[in-house]
Design a protein around this motif. Structure first.
Motif, PDB file in Angstrom:
ATOM      1  N   THR A  34       0.831  -1.204   0.000  1.00 22.84           N
ATOM      2  CA  THR A  34       0.000   0.000   0.000  1.00 22.84           C
ATOM      3  C   THR A  34       0.861   1.248   0.000  1.00 22.84           C
ATOM      4  O   THR A  34       0.596   2.206  -0.745  1.00 22.84           O
ATOM      5  CB  THR A  34      -0.951   0.004   1.210  1.00 22.84           C
ATOM      6  N   SER A  35       1.925   1.255   0.783  1.00 25.52           N
ATOM      7  CA  SER A  35       2.853   2.386   0.810  1.00 25.52           C
ATOM      8  C   SER A  35       3.460   2.617  -0.568  1.00 25.52           C
ATOM      9  O   SER A  35       3.539   3.752  -1.051  1.00 25.52           O
ATOM     10  CB  SER A  35       3.950   2.118   1.841  1.00 25.52           C
ATOM     11  N   HIS A  36       3.890   1.550  -1.214  1.00 28.92           N
ATOM     12  CA  HIS A  36       4.476   1.606  -2.554  1.00 28.92           C
ATOM     13  C   HIS A  36       3.497   2.251  -3.543  1.00 28.92           C
ATOM     14  O   HIS A  36       3.833   3.196  -4.250  1.00 28.92           O
ATOM     15  CB  HIS A  36       4.841   0.178  -2.971  1.00 28.92           C
ATOM     16  N   GLU A  37       2.279   1.741  -3.582  1.00 28.70           N
ATOM     17  CA  GLU A  37       1.282   2.226  -4.545  1.00 28.70           C
ATOM     18  C   GLU A  37       0.814   3.642  -4.226  1.00 28.70           C
ATOM     19  O   GLU A  37       0.567   4.443  -5.130  1.00 28.70           O
ATOM     20  CB  GLU A  37       0.087   1.266  -4.613  1.00 28.70           C
ATOM     21  N   TRP A  38       0.714   3.967  -2.941  1.00 24.62           N
ATOM     22  CA  TRP A  38       0.297   5.304  -2.532  1.00 24.62           C
ATOM     23  C   TRP A  38       1.326   6.333  -2.985  1.00 24.62           C
ATOM     24  O   TRP A  38       0.981   7.384  -3.522  1.00 24.62           O
ATOM     25  CB  TRP A  38       0.084   5.356  -1.028  1.00 24.62           C
ATOM     26  N   SER A  39       2.589   6.029  -2.797  1.00 28.38           N
ATOM     27  CA  SER A  39       3.643   6.939  -3.229  1.00 28.38           C
ATOM     28  C   SER A  39       3.573   7.161  -4.741  1.00 28.38           C
ATOM     29  O   SER A  39       3.718   8.294  -5.230  1.00 28.38           O
ATOM     30  CB  SER A  39       5.018   6.400  -2.844  1.00 28.38           C
ATOM     31  N   GLU A  40       3.363   6.103  -5.486  1.00 32.53           N
ATOM     32  CA  GLU A  40       3.248   6.247  -6.943  1.00 32.53           C
ATOM     33  C   GLU A  40       2.018   7.072  -7.331  1.00 32.53           C
ATOM     34  O   GLU A  40       2.085   7.894  -8.248  1.00 32.53           O
ATOM     35  CB  GLU A  40       3.208   4.883  -7.616  1.00 32.53           C
ATOM     36  N   ALA A  41       0.912   6.881  -6.636  1.00 32.54           N
ATOM     37  CA  ALA A  41      -0.303   7.640  -6.939  1.00 32.54           C
ATOM     38  C   ALA A  41      -0.118   9.124  -6.640  1.00 32.54           C
ATOM     39  O   ALA A  41      -0.610   9.979  -7.379  1.00 32.54           O
ATOM     40  CB  ALA A  41      -1.482   7.090  -6.143  1.00 32.54           C
ATOM     41  N   ILE A  42       0.620   9.443  -5.584  1.00 33.89           N
ATOM     42  CA  ILE A  42       0.859  10.841  -5.227  1.00 33.89           C
ATOM     43  C   ILE A  42       1.786  11.506  -6.242  1.00 33.89           C
ATOM     44  O   ILE A  42       1.567  12.648  -6.645  1.00 33.89           O
ATOM     45  CB  ILE A  42       1.453  10.942  -3.808  1.00 33.89           C
ATOM     46  N   THR A  43       2.834  10.811  -6.655  1.00 35.35           N
ATOM     47  CA  THR A  43       3.820  11.411  -7.550  1.00 35.35           C
ATOM     48  C   THR A  43       3.405  11.369  -9.012  1.00 35.35           C
ATOM     49  O   THR A  43       3.973  12.103  -9.825  1.00 35.35           O
ATOM     50  CB  THR A  43       5.196  10.734  -7.403  1.00 35.35           C
ATOM     51  N   ASP A  44       2.432  10.542  -9.351  1.00 34.98           N
ATOM     52  CA  ASP A  44       2.019  10.414 -10.753  1.00 34.98           C
ATOM     53  C   ASP A  44       0.531  10.072 -10.830  1.00 34.98           C
ATOM     54  O   ASP A  44       0.154   9.001 -11.292  1.00 34.98           O
ATOM     55  CB  ASP A  44       2.863   9.331 -11.428  1.00 34.98           C
ATOM     56  N   PRO A  45      -0.348  11.000 -10.398  1.00 34.40           N
ATOM     57  CA  PRO A  45      -1.773  10.678 -10.307  1.00 34.40           C
ATOM     58  C   PRO A  45      -2.455  10.397 -11.640  1.00 34.40           C
ATOM     59  O   PRO A  45      -3.471   9.719 -11.674  1.00 34.40           O
ATOM     60  CB  PRO A  45      -2.375  11.906  -9.621  1.00 34.40           C
ATOM     61  N   GLN A  46      -1.909  10.891 -12.747  1.00 29.16           N
ATOM     62  CA  GLN A  46      -2.546  10.674 -14.048  1.00 29.16           C
ATOM     63  C   GLN A  46      -1.788   9.657 -14.903  1.00 29.16           C
ATOM     64  O   GLN A  46      -2.070   9.500 -16.091  1.00 29.16           O
ATOM     65  CB  GLN A  46      -2.671  12.006 -14.783  1.00 29.16           C
ATOM     66  N   LEU A  47      -0.821   8.976 -14.302  1.00 28.40           N
ATOM     67  CA  LEU A  47      -0.035   7.940 -14.978  1.00 28.40           C
ATOM     68  C   LEU A  47       0.678   8.457 -16.227  1.00 28.40           C
ATOM     69  O   LEU A  47       0.838   7.739 -17.203  1.00 28.40           O
ATOM     70  CB  LEU A  47      -0.918   6.736 -15.335  1.00 28.40           C
ATOM     71  N   ASN A  48       1.136   9.704 -16.161  1.00 28.92           N
ATOM     72  CA  ASN A  48       1.805  10.267 -17.325  1.00 28.92           C
ATOM     73  C   ASN A  48       3.026  11.128 -16.964  1.00 28.92           C
ATOM     74  O   ASN A  48       3.528  11.857 -17.809  1.00 28.92           O
ATOM     75  CB  ASN A  48       0.822  11.109 -18.146  1.00 28.92           C
ATOM     76  N   ALA A  49       3.486  11.049 -15.717  1.00 28.67           N
ATOM     77  CA  ALA A  49       4.513  12.000 -15.304  1.00 28.67           C
ATOM     78  C   ALA A  49       5.861  11.373 -14.962  1.00 28.67           C
ATOM     79  O   ALA A  49       6.883  11.838 -15.437  1.00 28.67           O
ATOM     80  CB  ALA A  49       4.018  12.806 -14.101  1.00 28.67           C
ATOM     81  N   TRP A  50       5.900  10.363 -14.148  1.00 24.68           N
ATOM     82  CA  TRP A  50       7.166   9.923 -13.602  1.00 24.68           C
ATOM     83  C   TRP A  50       7.459   8.468 -13.960  1.00 24.68           C
ATOM     84  O   TRP A  50       6.908   7.552 -13.359  1.00 24.68           O
ATOM     85  CB  TRP A  50       7.179  10.074 -12.082  1.00 24.68           C
ATOM     86  N   TYR A  51       8.333   8.291 -14.939  1.00 25.61           N
ATOM     87  CA  TYR A  51       8.818   6.969 -15.321  1.00 25.61           C
ATOM     88  C   TYR A  51      10.294   7.098 -15.644  1.00 25.61           C
ATOM     89  O   TYR A  51      10.728   8.106 -16.198  1.00 25.61           O
ATOM     90  CB  TYR A  51       8.109   6.441 -16.577  1.00 25.61           C
ATOM     91  N   ASP A  52      11.070   6.063 -15.337  1.00 29.07           N
ATOM     92  CA  ASP A  52      12.470   6.090 -15.776  1.00 29.07           C
ATOM     93  C   ASP A  52      12.554   5.468 -17.170  1.00 29.07           C
ATOM     94  O   ASP A  52      11.541   5.135 -17.783  1.00 29.07           O
ATOM     95  CB  ASP A  52      13.390   5.388 -14.764  1.00 29.07           C
ATOM     96  N   GLY A  53      13.765   5.317 -17.690  1.00 28.76           N
ATOM     97  CA  GLY A  53      13.957   4.794 -19.031  1.00 28.76           C
ATOM     98  C   GLY A  53      13.449   3.377 -19.225  1.00 28.76           C
ATOM     99  O   GLY A  53      13.212   2.936 -20.342  1.00 28.76           O
ATOM    100  N   SER A  54      13.267   2.648 -18.119  1.00 23.85           N
ATOM    101  CA  SER A  54      12.758   1.277 -18.196  1.00 23.85           C
ATOM    102  C   SER A  54      11.259   1.196 -17.954  1.00 23.85           C
ATOM    103  O   SER A  54      10.695   0.103 -17.920  1.00 23.85           O
ATOM    104  CB  SER A  54      13.474   0.403 -17.158  1.00 23.85           C
ATOM    105  N   GLY A  55      10.622   2.354 -17.711  1.00 28.99           N
ATOM    106  CA  GLY A  55       9.187   2.366 -17.434  1.00 28.99           C
ATOM    107  C   GLY A  55       8.838   2.193 -15.973  1.00 28.99           C
ATOM    108  O   GLY A  55       7.676   2.016 -15.635  1.00 28.99           O
TER     109      GLY A  55
END
Length: 89
Positions: free
Chosen positions: A16-37
């Motif tokens: 839950t912590s993992h997914e919550w952090s991702e939702a906060i930093t990239d709520p629209q799934l279009n902002a934060w990815y590295d070169g590997s996705g």
């Protein structure tokens, strides 16, 4: 503080912590990815440092990626050895 949790509850808190952090930093799934996705939580998946205190209890939750820590060569290593993971509290 209490540190005793069932294996299932501890795993649920970590994921839950993992997914919550991702939702906060990239709520629209279009902002934060590295070169590997990988999102910020993925870069530090299954990488732990200290337990985190939440509500007077200790929880083992993974660290999260920080570009600033990576650029500065600080933070803790992920499972690939890259320094850039930070432990919140």
């Amino acid at each position: 503080p209490s540190t005793v949790h069932s294996q299932g509850l501890a795993a649920l808190a970590n994921v839950t912590s993992h997914e919550w952090s991702e939702a906060i930093t990239d709520p629209q799934l279009n902002a934060w990815y590295d070169g590997s996705g990988a999102e910020n939580g993925d870069k530090c998946a299954w990488s732990f440092h200290n337990d985190v205190s939440i509500g007077g209890q200790q929880w083992k939750v993974q660290m999260e990626w920080s570009n600033a820590a990576y650029d500065a060569g600080t933070g803790y290593a992920n499972t690939s050895g890259q320094k850039g993971c930070l432990q919140g509290n």
